[in-house]
Design a protein around this motif. Structure first.
Motif, mmCIF file in Angstrom:
data_model
loop_
_atom_site.group_PDB
_atom_site.id
_atom_site.type_symbol
_atom_site.label_atom_id
_atom_site.label_comp_id
_atom_site.label_asym_id
_atom_site.label_seq_id
_atom_site.Cartn_x
_atom_site.Cartn_y
_atom_site.Cartn_z
ATOM 1 N N GLU A 9 -10.721 -23.109 -26.000
ATOM 2 C CA GLU A 9 -9.937 -24.162 -25.349
ATOM 3 C C GLU A 9 -9.957 -24.011 -23.833
ATOM 4 O O GLU A 9 -10.050 -24.998 -23.093
ATOM 5 C CB GLU A 9 -8.503 -24.135 -25.882
ATOM 6 C CG GLU A 9 -7.503 -24.998 -25.129
ATOM 7 C CD GLU A 9 -7.783 -26.487 -25.188
ATOM 8 O OE1 GLU A 9 -7.037 -27.239 -24.529
ATOM 9 O OE2 GLU A 9 -8.743 -26.916 -25.865
ATOM 10 N N ALA A 29 -1.451 -20.577 -23.825
ATOM 11 C CA ALA A 29 -2.132 -21.841 -23.509
ATOM 12 C C ALA A 29 -1.797 -22.316 -22.103
ATOM 13 O O ALA A 29 -2.630 -22.939 -21.427
ATOM 14 C CB ALA A 29 -1.741 -22.913 -24.530
ATOM 15 N N TYR A 40 -9.329 -26.890 -31.958
ATOM 16 C CA TYR A 40 -8.945 -25.521 -31.606
ATOM 17 C C TYR A 40 -7.537 -25.211 -32.088
ATOM 18 O O TYR A 40 -7.239 -24.067 -32.469
ATOM 19 C CB TYR A 40 -9.081 -25.296 -30.103
ATOM 20 C CG TYR A 40 -10.487 -25.484 -29.603
ATOM 21 C CD1 TYR A 40 -11.571 -25.050 -30.363
ATOM 22 C CD2 TYR A 40 -10.759 -26.111 -28.388
ATOM 23 C CE1 TYR A 40 -12.874 -25.227 -29.920
ATOM 24 C CE2 TYR A 40 -12.056 -26.290 -27.950
ATOM 25 C CZ TYR A 40 -13.110 -25.853 -28.718
ATOM 26 O OH TYR A 40 -14.397 -26.036 -28.285
ATOM 27 N N THR A 87 -9.805 -30.497 -28.546
ATOM 28 C CA THR A 87 -8.679 -29.585 -28.452
ATOM 29 C C THR A 87 -7.913 -29.487 -29.763
ATOM 30 O O THR A 87 -7.443 -28.411 -30.144
ATOM 31 C CB THR A 87 -7.745 -30.039 -27.310
ATOM 32 O OG1 THR A 87 -8.405 -29.796 -26.061
ATOM 33 C CG2 THR A 87 -6.430 -29.288 -27.321
ATOM 34 N N PHE A 144 -1.445 -30.272 -27.377
ATOM 35 C CA PHE A 144 -2.012 -29.072 -27.998
ATOM 36 C C PHE A 144 -0.912 -28.104 -28.418
ATOM 37 O O PHE A 144 -0.880 -27.629 -29.564
ATOM 38 C CB PHE A 144 -2.965 -28.405 -27.007
ATOM 39 C CG PHE A 144 -3.546 -27.094 -27.463
ATOM 40 C CD1 PHE A 144 -4.348 -27.021 -28.590
ATOM 41 C CD2 PHE A 144 -3.308 -25.934 -26.736
ATOM 42 C CE1 PHE A 144 -4.898 -25.811 -28.999
ATOM 43 C CE2 PHE A 144 -3.854 -24.721 -27.136
ATOM 44 C CZ PHE A 144 -4.652 -24.654 -28.270
ATOM 45 N N LYS A 168 -11.256 -26.838 -21.254
ATOM 46 C CA LYS A 168 -10.431 -27.401 -20.182
ATOM 47 C C LYS A 168 -11.148 -27.316 -18.839
ATOM 48 O O LYS A 168 -11.124 -28.257 -18.042
ATOM 49 C CB LYS A 168 -9.102 -26.655 -20.086
ATOM 50 C CG LYS A 168 -8.087 -27.048 -21.105
ATOM 51 C CD LYS A 168 -7.542 -28.444 -20.817
ATOM 52 C CE LYS A 168 -6.913 -29.028 -22.064
ATOM 53 N NZ LYS A 168 -7.879 -29.442 -23.078
#
Length: 608
Positions: free
Chosen positions: A480, A577, A304, A301, A403, A484
């Motif tokens: 991402e 996000a 990214y 992560t 993140f 996830k």
């Protein structure tokens, strides 16, 4: 990768060891065990699976020793069975280990020729036998460890206790973190300060190559050359963190909902709210105008986050950026210009590949700047300058708030670089900073969409494959999002730049394939809509994350829209996000997977 802890106490330590291991279980949970010194001899209790299994065994078979070590394992060598669980022991000692002993096979062959009998598949058992063989030659425990450590290749943190030695523990680190806790008539050892937080706030961190001989009265620390050294004792605030789920079912849900607060906290560290300008803490060891190229390296992560930062640095600072997965950068011998900037991103600050990449960059004469969440970590200590993310402890293995805090810091860095290089004006800086200041509010508004996202996720959980698409800074979010979903739901997912759809992935599209598109109404929105039409024409099911303008434009059939708040395109990665995380989270909830501790993963990857 694994979590280790050791205690020299004044009362039985088994309960304290388990308490500390609970705080380390995010590092691995394939098996767990503890060993204590009981009336001069060693006793062990181990269990396959999560820590609760060890706790149940200790309830049946308690331990009363005042000195002990413990371990929670993420399996590398050998299956996650009780037999392979740590601590590993001989008649002389017990040891716990985080890391990998790369030359364990040759050492094992040598030791077997000398008569050692191995009972596990692990690399760690070699360490136990190697030190034991040195003791059989008449060496003391301290001298035996001193002789054995130089023979170990790889990355490791080790903790030893010895039969007949109720007031001795030895710890060592090479490539894996290790902290010493100082108490009153008690001493502690752990993989990080969080593990020791219930017991002490006085912490020393071992440097690379250090090893330490502990007693209840204190500690002697030696460097890699065997010289006695002192490491500073610092006060840590880790004990202030309450590591519970609050009103949430999982740590991941709690950490998703903490993002407006922790992002606001992080931004306030880098922004003068009144002047609407970026003010970086401390002096930089370089001038932005003299930097010709930025090299970014990270893993997972964090990579990214770095990929989003590439867009920002190139757009706002007009600085060319190369970005690598750290495990590739460290080996490809990239030509680097002395005096340029190497930027590293890591939640733990202990990621092995990122740390190795950092050391390579330093050898090449680059300035090293790191974005880390743990300011006392190895990466932080070895960097020229650090930019901390103030996310607080992140317990869920799948990164969420770390993140977005990384993105917050990287956005501020890019703006600062742009202003220093004259690539943006004062007015443009104020506009970009104003957008950042509004991010926590947009995050709170986005969290009100949680019910809609949960309903979508129940259907998503019926899929076997999912495709994520995005353009510009939404492309890293597609990557991402796919990561996830894979991490916590175990559904196969892939992220692609939307423009690449026709170059292969479109062959996968049919009525069973959900396609999740991240597309705020920005300069590339119309291009993304064209890709969505290609998906719709083939019966694909589209979930579109966009804003009110984008929702009005996306009129094709078969599209389910999640409408996020309107905001400048510069900050959409931070806010978008959240729905990406929530989609993965609620899909995993629907499937009943272990969300905080997904299979085969560990929070901190401290070996290759």
């Amino acid at each position: 990768m694994c979590g280790i802890v050791g205690i020299l106490g004044r009362e039985p330590v088994a309960g304290q060891l388990v308490d500390a291991l609970k705080r380390l279980e995010y590092r691995g949970y394939d098996s767990a065990g503890i060993a204590t010194v009981e009336n001069g001899h060693l006793e062990r209790r181990r269990a396959e699976g999560k820590l609760k299994n060890l706790q149940e065994r200790l309830n049946r078979e308690p331990l009363s020793g005042l000195a002990g070590i413990g371990h929670t394992r993420w399996a590398t060598h050998g299956k996650p069975t009780e037999n392979n669980a740590h601590p590993h022991a001989t008649e002389r000692l017990a040891v716990v280990h985080n890391g990998i002993i790369e030359n364990f096979r040759e050492l094992r062959e040598e030791l077997e020729k000398e008569g050692a009998t191995f009972g596990t598949e692990t690399d760690t058992e070699v360490v136990a036998h190697l030190v034991t063989e040195e003791m059989k030659k008449g060496r003391s425990p301290v001298d035996a460890v001193r002789a054995a450590l130089p023979r170990l290749r790889g990355a490791f943190a080790l903790a030893f206790i010895f039969a007949g030695e109720d007031d001795m523990m030895i710890g060592a680190r090479k490539g894996s973190p290790l902290a010493i806790g100082h108490g009153s008539g008690e001493m502690y050892l752990g993989s990080d300060a969080i593990a020791l937080a219930p017991f002490t706030d006085a912490i020393s961190y071992l440097d690379e190559g250090d090893w330490a001989v502990m007693s209840r009265d204190g500690v002697q620390i030696f460097d890699v050359a065997g010289n006695a050294v002192k490491r500073p004792v610092i006060k840590t605030s880790s004990s202030a963190f309450l590591l519970d789920k609050g009103n949430h079912r999982h740590f991941m849900a709690k950490e998703i909902h903490e993002q407006p607060e922790v992002v606001a906290h992080t931004l306030s560290h880098y922004i003068d709210m009144a002047k609407e300008s970026v003010v970086l803490p401390g002096e930089l060891p370089f001038e932005w105008n003299k930097i010709e190229r930025v090299s970014i390296s990270a893993c997972g992560t964090a990579y990214y986050a770095g990929l989003v930062a590439k867009y920002w640095f190139e757009r706002y600072a007009r600085l060319p950026v190369e970005i690598d997965v750290a495990s590739e950068f460290r080996y490809r011998e990239a030509p680097l210009r002395k005096g340029d900037l190497a930027l590293f991103v890591s939640q733990s600050g202990e990621t092995a590949d990122t740390l190795a990449s950092l050391r390579y960059a330093k050898e090449q004469g680059l300035h090293v700047l790191s974005v880390v969440n743990v300011q006392t970590s190895t990466i932080a200590r070895e960097s020229d300058v650090i930019m901390p993310t103030l996310a607080g402890p992140e317990i869920g293995v799948a990164s969420t708030k770390a993140f977005t805090c990384q993105l917050s810091v990287l956005a501020c860095l890019a703006i600062a670089a742009g202003r220093a290089r004259g690539a943006i004006s004062d007015a443009e800086e104020r506009k970009l900073v104003r957008a950042l200041i509004e991010v926590p509010r947009h995050m709170n508004e986005t969290l009100t969409l949680e019910g809609d996202i949960e309903a979508l996720a129940r259907d998503l959980g019926k899929s076997s494959d999912v495709l994520y698409l995005g353009r510009g800074t939404s492309y890293p979010l597609a990557l991402e999002g796919a990561l996830k979903l894979k991490e916590i739901s175990y559904i196969h997912a892939e992220g692609y730049a939307a423009g690449e759809l026709k170059h292969g992935p479109i062959a996968l599209i049919d009525e069973t394939m959900p396609v999740i598109v991240t597309a705020p109404y920005d300069s590339v929105f119309e291009k993304t809509v064209s890709n969505m039409q290609e998906v719709a024409a083939r019966g694909g099911r589209i979930i579109l994350l966009t804003d009110s303008k984008g929702a009005a434009e996306a009129t094709m059939p078969g599209v389910t829209i999640i409408t996020l708040p309107d905001m400048p395109s510069s900050v959409t990665p931070l806010v978008y996000a959240l729905p990406v995380q929530l989609l993965a989270y609620y899909t995993a909830v629907a499937l009943g997977t272990d969300i905080d501790q997904p299979r085969n993963l560990a929070k901190s990857v401290t070996v290759e």
